[in-house]
Design a protein around this motif. Structure first.
Motif, PDB file in Angstrom:
ATOM      1  N   GLU A  88      59.084  70.953  35.228  1.00  0.00           N
ATOM      2  CA  GLU A  88      59.017  70.704  36.654  1.00  0.00           C
ATOM      3  C   GLU A  88      58.092  69.513  36.855  1.00  0.00           C
ATOM      4  N   PRO A  89      58.576  68.425  37.459  1.00  0.00           N
ATOM      5  CA  PRO A  89      57.782  67.190  37.542  1.00  0.00           C
ATOM      6  C   PRO A  89      56.411  67.377  38.193  1.00  0.00           C
ATOM      7  N   HIS A  90      56.317  68.212  39.218  1.00  0.00           N
ATOM      8  CA  HIS A  90      55.027  68.382  39.873  1.00  0.00           C
ATOM      9  C   HIS A  90      54.034  69.128  38.986  1.00  0.00           C
ATOM     10  N   LEU A  91      54.533  69.968  38.061  1.00  0.00           N
ATOM     11  CA  LEU A  91      53.632  70.654  37.129  1.00  0.00           C
ATOM     12  C   LEU A  91      53.280  69.759  35.944  1.00  0.00           C
ATOM     13  N   GLU A  92      54.245  68.971  35.493  1.00  0.00           N
ATOM     14  CA  GLU A  92      53.993  68.085  34.351  1.00  0.00           C
ATOM     15  C   GLU A  92      52.902  67.075  34.671  1.00  0.00           C
TER      16      GLU A  92
ATOM     17  N   VAL B  14      46.075  83.679  24.976  1.00  0.00           N
ATOM     18  CA  VAL B  14      47.501  83.485  25.246  1.00  0.00           C
ATOM     19  C   VAL B  14      48.282  83.912  24.015  1.00  0.00           C
ATOM     20  N   THR B  15      49.408  84.561  24.231  1.00  0.00           N
ATOM     21  CA  THR B  15      50.332  84.884  23.144  1.00  0.00           C
ATOM     22  C   THR B  15      51.611  84.099  23.363  1.00  0.00           C
ATOM     23  N   ARG B  16      52.036  83.356  22.334  1.00  0.00           N
ATOM     24  CA  ARG B  16      53.244  82.544  22.401  1.00  0.00           C
ATOM     25  C   ARG B  16      54.159  82.896  21.239  1.00  0.00           C
TER      26      ARG B  16
ATOM     27  N   ASP C 197      51.215  80.746  31.543  1.00  0.00           N
ATOM     28  CA  ASP C 197      52.587  80.767  31.037  1.00  0.00           C
ATOM     29  C   ASP C 197      53.094  79.377  30.684  1.00  0.00           C
ATOM     30  N   THR C 198      52.326  78.329  31.007  1.00  0.00           N
ATOM     31  CA  THR C 198      52.772  76.954  30.731  1.00  0.00           C
ATOM     32  C   THR C 198      52.170  76.374  29.458  1.00  0.00           C
ATOM     33  N   VAL C 199      51.504  77.197  28.655  1.00  0.00           N
ATOM     34  CA  VAL C 199      50.920  76.689  27.405  1.00  0.00           C
ATOM     35  C   VAL C 199      52.037  76.182  26.506  1.00  0.00           C
ATOM     36  N   ARG C 200      51.851  74.979  26.013  1.00  0.00           N
ATOM     37  CA  ARG C 200      52.840  74.375  25.118  1.00  0.00           C
ATOM     38  C   ARG C 200      52.087  73.815  23.917  1.00  0.00           C
ATOM     39  N   VAL C 201      52.488  74.262  22.728  1.00  0.00           N
ATOM     40  CA  VAL C 201      51.882  73.736  21.506  1.00  0.00           C
ATOM     41  C   VAL C 201      52.522  72.388  21.227  1.00  0.00           C
ATOM     42  N   GLU C 202      51.678  71.392  21.020  1.00  0.00           N
ATOM     43  CA  GLU C 202      52.146  70.018  20.758  1.00  0.00           C
ATOM     44  C   GLU C 202      52.196  69.812  19.248  1.00  0.00           C
ATOM     45  N   TRP C 203      53.334  70.141  18.646  1.00  0.00           N
ATOM     46  CA  TRP C 203      53.463  70.067  17.193  1.00  0.00           C
ATOM     47  C   TRP C 203      53.550  68.629  16.699  1.00  0.00           C
TER      48      TRP C 203
END
Length: 133
Positions: A50-54, A96-98, A126-132
């Motif tokens: 979602e652009p406003h969240l990014e 956080v659990t992912r 809920d927006t946690v994103r691992v940057e691999w």
């Protein structure tokens, strides 16, 4: 003569096994397995950005507390459930659990105690994103 006797024995055994087979139970088990696979796939598929969240997303780090490989693979990727402590700006850790699909190349990076680069929208765990990459 021995070949025909063995063939008759195998045919008889096959008919006995077929008569005891519960097709309904096998179909129900297959359906449950497909539903579980669908849930796991949905959990590992990132949602549309979602652009406003990014625009609010912050880069930070997370410490891996625990990593459990789930009994499922997607292609060559292992399905791993990660328990993370995300270090929020200001020093507050957020548990956080992912569930992640990990390529064999990244499995060693998900060991307990290791640090990962992550990004998060503040106030939205809920927006946690691992940057691999």
């Amino acid at each position: 003569m021995g070949f025909l006797k063995d063939l008759a024995t195998l045919t008889r055994q096959g008919h006995e096994m077929q008569s005891r087979m519960d097709v309904g139970a096998q179909l129900a088990q297959a359906q449950a397995s497909m539903e579980q696979a669908s849930r796991m796939m949905a959990a590992t598929t990132p949602s549309a950005p979602e652009p406003h969240l990014e625009a609010q997303r912050l880069r930070t780090t997370a410490t891996v507390l625990d990593a459990r490989q789930l009994p499922m693979m997607f292609g060559m990727n292992a399905l791993v459930e990660l328990d993370l402590h995300v270090l929020m700006p200001g020093g507050v850790p957020l548990p956080v659990t992912r569930t992640e699909q990990l390529a064999p190349l990244h499995l060693a990076r998900a060991l307990p105690g290791s640090t990962l680069d992550v990004s998060i929208v503040p106030g939205r765990p809920d927006t946690v994103r691992v940057e691999w990459a």
